[in-house]
Design an enzyme around this catalytic site. Sequence first.
Site, PDB file in Angstrom:
ATOM      1  N   HIS A   1      -2.141 -10.397  -3.367  1.00 57.06           N
ATOM      2  CA  HIS A   1      -1.469  -9.327  -2.615  1.00 57.06           C
ATOM      3  C   HIS A   1      -2.252  -8.017  -2.740  1.00 57.06           C
ATOM      4  O   HIS A   1      -2.467  -7.314  -1.762  1.00 57.06           O
ATOM      5  CB  HIS A   1      -0.067  -9.049  -3.199  1.00 57.06           C
ATOM      6  CG  HIS A   1       0.943 -10.139  -3.034  1.00 57.06           C
ATOM      7  ND1 HIS A   1       1.664 -10.640  -4.090  1.00 57.06           N
ATOM      8  CD2 HIS A   1       1.377 -10.798  -1.936  1.00 57.06           C
ATOM      9  CE1 HIS A   1       2.513 -11.557  -3.660  1.00 57.06           C
ATOM     10  NE2 HIS A   1       2.349 -11.688  -2.351  1.00 57.06           N
TER      11      HIS A   1
ATOM     12  N   LYS B   1      18.364 -14.660  -2.124  1.00 58.49           N
ATOM     13  CA  LYS B   1      17.369 -15.317  -2.971  1.00 58.49           C
ATOM     14  C   LYS B   1      17.391 -14.679  -4.352  1.00 58.49           C
ATOM     15  O   LYS B   1      17.349 -13.448  -4.465  1.00 58.49           O
ATOM     16  CB  LYS B   1      15.988 -15.113  -2.324  1.00 58.49           C
ATOM     17  CG  LYS B   1      15.010 -16.248  -2.540  1.00 58.49           C
ATOM     18  CD  LYS B   1      13.838 -16.085  -1.603  1.00 58.49           C
ATOM     19  CE  LYS B   1      12.518 -16.256  -2.307  1.00 58.49           C
ATOM     20  NZ  LYS B   1      11.383 -15.957  -1.449  1.00 58.49           N
TER      21      LYS B   1
ATOM     22  N   ARG C   1      -3.882 -17.402   3.484  1.00 60.74           N
ATOM     23  CA  ARG C   1      -4.602 -18.104   2.414  1.00 60.74           C
ATOM     24  C   ARG C   1      -5.204 -19.405   2.924  1.00 60.74           C
ATOM     25  O   ARG C   1      -6.352 -19.725   2.654  1.00 60.74           O
ATOM     26  CB  ARG C   1      -3.651 -18.423   1.240  1.00 60.74           C
ATOM     27  CG  ARG C   1      -3.155 -17.208   0.505  1.00 60.74           C
ATOM     28  CD  ARG C   1      -1.995 -17.534  -0.387  1.00 60.74           C
ATOM     29  NE  ARG C   1      -0.857 -18.021   0.389  1.00 60.74           N
ATOM     30  CZ  ARG C   1       0.336 -18.269  -0.099  1.00 60.74           C
ATOM     31  NH1 ARG C   1       0.564 -18.127  -1.379  1.00 60.74           N
ATOM     32  NH2 ARG C   1       1.316 -18.678   0.687  1.00 60.74           N
TER      33      ARG C   1
ATOM     34  N   SER D   1       3.259 -16.109  -5.751  1.00 60.40           N
ATOM     35  CA  SER D   1       4.154 -15.557  -6.784  1.00 60.40           C
ATOM     36  C   SER D   1       4.928 -16.677  -7.465  1.00 60.40           C
ATOM     37  O   SER D   1       5.126 -16.649  -8.687  1.00 60.40           O
ATOM     38  CB  SER D   1       5.152 -14.571  -6.158  1.00 60.40           C
ATOM     39  OG  SER D   1       4.476 -13.514  -5.561  1.00 60.40           O
TER      40      SER D   1
HETATM   41  O1  PNS Z   1       6.524 -12.523   0.347  1.00 60.81           O
HETATM   42  P1  PNS Z   1       7.332 -13.284   1.360  1.00 60.81           P
HETATM   43  O2  PNS Z   1       8.664 -13.686   0.782  1.00 60.81           O
HETATM   44  O3  PNS Z   1       6.582 -14.438   1.948  1.00 60.81           O
HETATM   45  O4  PNS Z   1       7.617 -12.237   2.558  1.00 60.81           O
HETATM   46  C1  PNS Z   1       8.299 -12.627   3.696  1.00 60.81           C
HETATM   47  C2  PNS Z   1       8.683 -11.416   4.573  1.00 60.81           C
HETATM   48  C3  PNS Z   1       9.413 -10.355   3.775  1.00 60.81           C
HETATM   49  C4  PNS Z   1       7.432 -10.819   5.164  1.00 60.81           C
HETATM   50  C5  PNS Z   1       9.585 -11.999   5.686  1.00 60.81           C
HETATM   51  O5  PNS Z   1      10.564 -12.802   5.122  1.00 60.81           O
HETATM   52  C6  PNS Z   1      10.279 -10.931   6.529  1.00 60.81           C
HETATM   53  O6  PNS Z   1       9.640 -10.245   7.310  1.00 60.81           O
HETATM   54  N1  PNS Z   1      11.608 -10.820   6.335  1.00 60.81           N
HETATM   55  C7  PNS Z   1      12.449  -9.850   7.014  1.00 60.81           C
HETATM   56  C8  PNS Z   1      13.353 -10.509   8.071  1.00 60.81           C
HETATM   57  C9  PNS Z   1      12.593 -10.668   9.371  1.00 60.81           C
HETATM   58  O7  PNS Z   1      12.167  -9.698   9.969  1.00 60.81           O
HETATM   59  N2  PNS Z   1      12.362 -11.940   9.753  1.00 60.81           N
HETATM   60  C10 PNS Z   1      11.506 -12.285  10.852  1.00 60.81           C
HETATM   61  C11 PNS Z   1      12.271 -12.703  12.057  1.00 60.81           C
HETATM   62  S1  PNS Z   1      11.114 -13.278  13.229  1.00 60.81           S
END
Ligand code: PNS
Length: 158
Positions: free
Chosen positions: A17, A41, A90, A127
Amino acid sequence: MRRVVCPGSFDPITNGHLDIIGRAARLYDEVTVAVLINVEKSSLFTVDERIEILQTVTKEYPNVKVQKFHGLLVDFCRQNDIPAIVKGIRVVSDFDYELQMAQLNYRLSGVETLFMPTNPEYSFLSSSRVKEIARYGGDVSGLVPDLVHTLLIERLRG
Ligand code: PNS
């Protein structure tokens, strides 16, 4: 002012990250690291702990700021006048998932998504793997910032 957001859960931030955030900080005027508040979560570190960690490990980048958000990422982008999302890729399977998310986010709001290949040194890193390794006493030094290494040991081994 060219702004982007680097979103994620960051539970905890890894060197993968940090590499993406640092590279984005060299390309853009302002990078907002947005930490998702996800009540569904369970997490190892609270959102406020994650924010404090992120602020500490990104101190060397004056144009990086850290905020939390809940709900849709594109709403956060709109509220903060951020036109683009930066995501690290990745492996090919990341692309599959991220492409759908990018297209949906664009459809919802016109917010662009830019993909940055992860440094190959960290392409195996996540993570959840880091937490698993640390939980069972494995060595995660070099995979996470030193501060995270220390905090993981404290949190997981009492
Ligand atoms: O580190 P992560 O958990 O892979 O991050 C995921 C994240 C936060 C980027 C993703 O879950 C997100 O954007 N969540 C917010 C809700 C949202 O906007 N969802 C997308 C709908 S298309």
